[in-house]
Each structure stands twice: as C-alpha cells, then as structure tokens.
Design a protein around this motif. Structure first.
Motif, PDB file in Angstrom:
ATOM      1  N   GLU A  31       0.812  -1.225   0.000  1.00  0.00           N
ATOM      2  CA  GLU A  31       0.000   0.000   0.000  1.00  0.00           C
ATOM      3  C   GLU A  31       0.840   1.267   0.000  1.00  0.00           C
ATOM      4  O   GLU A  31       0.342   2.345  -0.324  1.00  0.00           O
ATOM      5  CB  GLU A  31      -0.940   0.042   1.216  1.00  0.00           C
ATOM      6  CG  GLU A  31      -2.011  -1.005   1.208  1.00  0.00           C
ATOM      7  CD  GLU A  31      -1.555  -2.323   1.843  1.00  0.00           C
ATOM      8  OE1 GLU A  31      -0.379  -2.436   2.275  1.00  0.00           O
ATOM      9  OE2 GLU A  31      -2.372  -3.251   1.877  1.00  0.00           O
ATOM     10  N   ASN A  32       2.111   1.173   0.351  1.00  0.00           N
ATOM     11  CA  ASN A  32       2.964   2.366   0.381  1.00  0.00           C
ATOM     12  C   ASN A  32       3.041   3.059  -0.969  1.00  0.00           C
ATOM     13  O   ASN A  32       3.282   4.256  -1.040  1.00  0.00           O
ATOM     14  CB  ASN A  32       4.368   2.026   0.875  1.00  0.00           C
ATOM     15  CG  ASN A  32       4.437   1.899   2.377  1.00  0.00           C
ATOM     16  OD1 ASN A  32       3.431   2.052   3.084  1.00  0.00           O
ATOM     17  ND2 ASN A  32       5.605   1.596   2.892  1.00  0.00           N
ATOM     18  N   ILE A  33       2.827   2.323  -2.049  1.00  0.00           N
ATOM     19  CA  ILE A  33       2.876   2.946  -3.372  1.00  0.00           C
ATOM     20  C   ILE A  33       1.821   4.043  -3.504  1.00  0.00           C
ATOM     21  O   ILE A  33       2.013   5.015  -4.225  1.00  0.00           O
ATOM     22  CB  ILE A  33       2.733   1.892  -4.498  1.00  0.00           C
ATOM     23  CG1 ILE A  33       3.144   2.489  -5.841  1.00  0.00           C
ATOM     24  CG2 ILE A  33       1.322   1.318  -4.551  1.00  0.00           C
ATOM     25  CD1 ILE A  33       3.246   1.464  -6.962  1.00  0.00           C
ATOM     26  N   LEU A  34       0.727   3.909  -2.777  1.00  0.00           N
ATOM     27  CA  LEU A  34      -0.363   4.884  -2.858  1.00  0.00           C
ATOM     28  C   LEU A  34      -0.021   6.195  -2.169  1.00  0.00           C
ATOM     29  O   LEU A  34      -0.717   7.192  -2.354  1.00  0.00           O
ATOM     30  CB  LEU A  34      -1.643   4.291  -2.255  1.00  0.00           C
ATOM     31  CG  LEU A  34      -2.153   3.005  -2.898  1.00  0.00           C
ATOM     32  CD1 LEU A  34      -3.348   2.460  -2.134  1.00  0.00           C
ATOM     33  CD2 LEU A  34      -2.483   3.219  -4.365  1.00  0.00           C
ATOM     34  N   GLN A  35       1.039   6.243  -1.384  1.00  0.00           N
ATOM     35  CA  GLN A  35       1.407   7.448  -0.655  1.00  0.00           C
ATOM     36  C   GLN A  35       2.234   8.432  -1.473  1.00  0.00           C
ATOM     37  O   GLN A  35       2.414   9.569  -1.068  1.00  0.00           O
ATOM     38  CB  GLN A  35       2.177   7.071   0.613  1.00  0.00           C
ATOM     39  CG  GLN A  35       1.345   6.268   1.581  1.00  0.00           C
ATOM     40  CD  GLN A  35       2.148   5.802   2.776  1.00  0.00           C
ATOM     41  OE1 GLN A  35       3.305   6.155   2.954  1.00  0.00           O
ATOM     42  NE2 GLN A  35       1.520   5.002   3.618  1.00  0.00           N
ATOM     43  N   PHE A  36       2.739   8.002  -2.624  1.00  0.00           N
ATOM     44  CA  PHE A  36       3.560   8.896  -3.431  1.00  0.00           C
ATOM     45  C   PHE A  36       2.681   9.890  -4.182  1.00  0.00           C
ATOM     46  O   PHE A  36       1.660   9.523  -4.763  1.00  0.00           O
ATOM     47  CB  PHE A  36       4.426   8.104  -4.409  1.00  0.00           C
ATOM     48  CG  PHE A  36       5.449   7.239  -3.728  1.00  0.00           C
ATOM     49  CD1 PHE A  36       6.519   7.803  -3.049  1.00  0.00           C
ATOM     50  CD2 PHE A  36       5.339   5.865  -3.754  1.00  0.00           C
ATOM     51  CE1 PHE A  36       7.457   7.013  -2.406  1.00  0.00           C
ATOM     52  CE2 PHE A  36       6.272   5.053  -3.124  1.00  0.00           C
ATOM     53  CZ  PHE A  36       7.340   5.638  -2.444  1.00  0.00           C
ATOM     54  N   ASN A  37       3.104  11.152  -4.181  1.00  0.00           N
ATOM     55  CA  ASN A  37       2.313  12.217  -4.798  1.00  0.00           C
ATOM     56  C   ASN A  37       2.369  12.190  -6.313  1.00  0.00           C
ATOM     57  O   ASN A  37       1.347  12.357  -6.974  1.00  0.00           O
ATOM     58  CB  ASN A  37       2.791  13.590  -4.300  1.00  0.00           C
ATOM     59  CG  ASN A  37       2.534  13.766  -2.830  1.00  0.00           C
ATOM     60  OD1 ASN A  37       1.482  13.385  -2.331  1.00  0.00           O
ATOM     61  ND2 ASN A  37       3.496  14.328  -2.124  1.00  0.00           N
TER      62      ASN A  37
END
Length: 181
Positions: free
Chosen positions: A34-40
């Motif tokens: 899910e960390n991929i979703l945190q990139f702007n």
C-alpha cells in the motif's frame, strides 16, 4: 520537476484493467504494498521505451486495496479501453519522494549495479555486480553476475553475517563469501 531531472525509482507496474470505469490493477514493489499509494507524483514508462528512458507524468485520483491486490483510478480515464492503454507499463517515483532510511539501511535500487568483492582467507575476490535482488521469505538475496570467473552467485543479504559493508560512494559491497560457493 521533470522526469529527466529527477532520479526515478521503479516502484510498481500497472498490470491490467479492473472493471469498466478506468480502474487498473497495480503490482506494487513497495513494502508494504500500500505504500505505493502514498507517493504524490507517479511517472509512467512510455510504451515504446524500455529501461530507464521515456517517462510521462501519471495522475492518480484514487487508489485502494482490493482483495489481495491494489487498484488505482487514473484521473480523466473513465473507460476500460482507454485504461488498457496504460497497462503493462512500469510506474516510477522521484527518489526524493522515498522515505529517508536509517543509517545502514538501503533501498534495493541503491544496491543494484554495485560491485561485490569478497575478503576470503586473506585474498580479495571480485564477484561482479548486483544485477537484482529477490525475496525468498527468509531473507533477501543478491543476484551477482560477472567477476573474475564470470559466474552467477546468489548471496544472502544479511548484514553482519555475509554482508561486511556497503559503500555507496565507492559503489562496492564487501561480503564474507567463499568464492567456490
């Protein structure tokens, strides 16, 4: 910031369409996924380029876990056929967006391409370079190719046990590894 000026790090891949409203499935290389979703800002590899060239900005306006995977919605794309044009392409982010790691910790992309040498029984052996890393469940493993004997080696990435030091400036990893293994 343009993709040419920033060092880009591949963090996932758009794999296939999901539904009929422009959603696509994402295979994330981040941990946790899910960390991929945190990139702007996402960058999408152009379809005709391979390797490190040809990236275009990609705007994601929604993303979520779905079953065992992730799905995202591409801004302005509300049609399955249009969404399909974005699939089977890598997703990258600027290295400056990556979270800062503690001292002695490294991202896989930082280790790829480094030369691996072994200090074994008083002699230095050159094993080649890290071509990729892989997860095995127990620990990560470096795939090292080339070197004096042009072999491929699988070396567990276990700092303090097999990994003696990592020097990003010198672009070298020193290992404790038997050259016959």
């Amino acid at each position: 910031m343009s993709a040419e000026r920033a060092e880009l790090v591949t963090v996932g891949r758009l794999t296939s369409v999901y539904g009929i409203r422009g959603w696509v499935k994402v295979h994330s290389y981040t941990e946790p996924a899910e960390n991929i979703l945190q990139f702007n800002q996402w960058w999408l590899q152009n379809p005709k380029s391979s390797g490190s060239g040809g990236w275009q900005p990609l705007e994601i306006d929604a993303g979520k876990r779905h079953g065992k995977g992730l799905i995202v919605h591409i801004k302005g794309v509300d049609d399955r056929d249009l969404a399909a044009q974005f699939c089977q392409r890598d997703v990258a982010v600027s290295a400056t967006e990556m979270p800062q790691l503690d001292e002695g910790e490294f991202y896989w992309h930082q280790l790829q391409g480094l030369q691996v040498v072994s200090q074994y029984e008083g002699r230095e052996y050159r094993f080649g370079e890290v071509v990729r890393l892989m997860e095995t469940g127990a620990n990560d493993v470096m795939v090292v190719r080339g070197g004096e004997d042009d072999r491929e080696r699988l070396i567990p990435y276990l700092p303090g046990e097999f990994i003696a030091s990592v020097d990003l400036q010198a672009r070298q990893i020193t290992v404790h590894w038997d050259p016959e293994f």
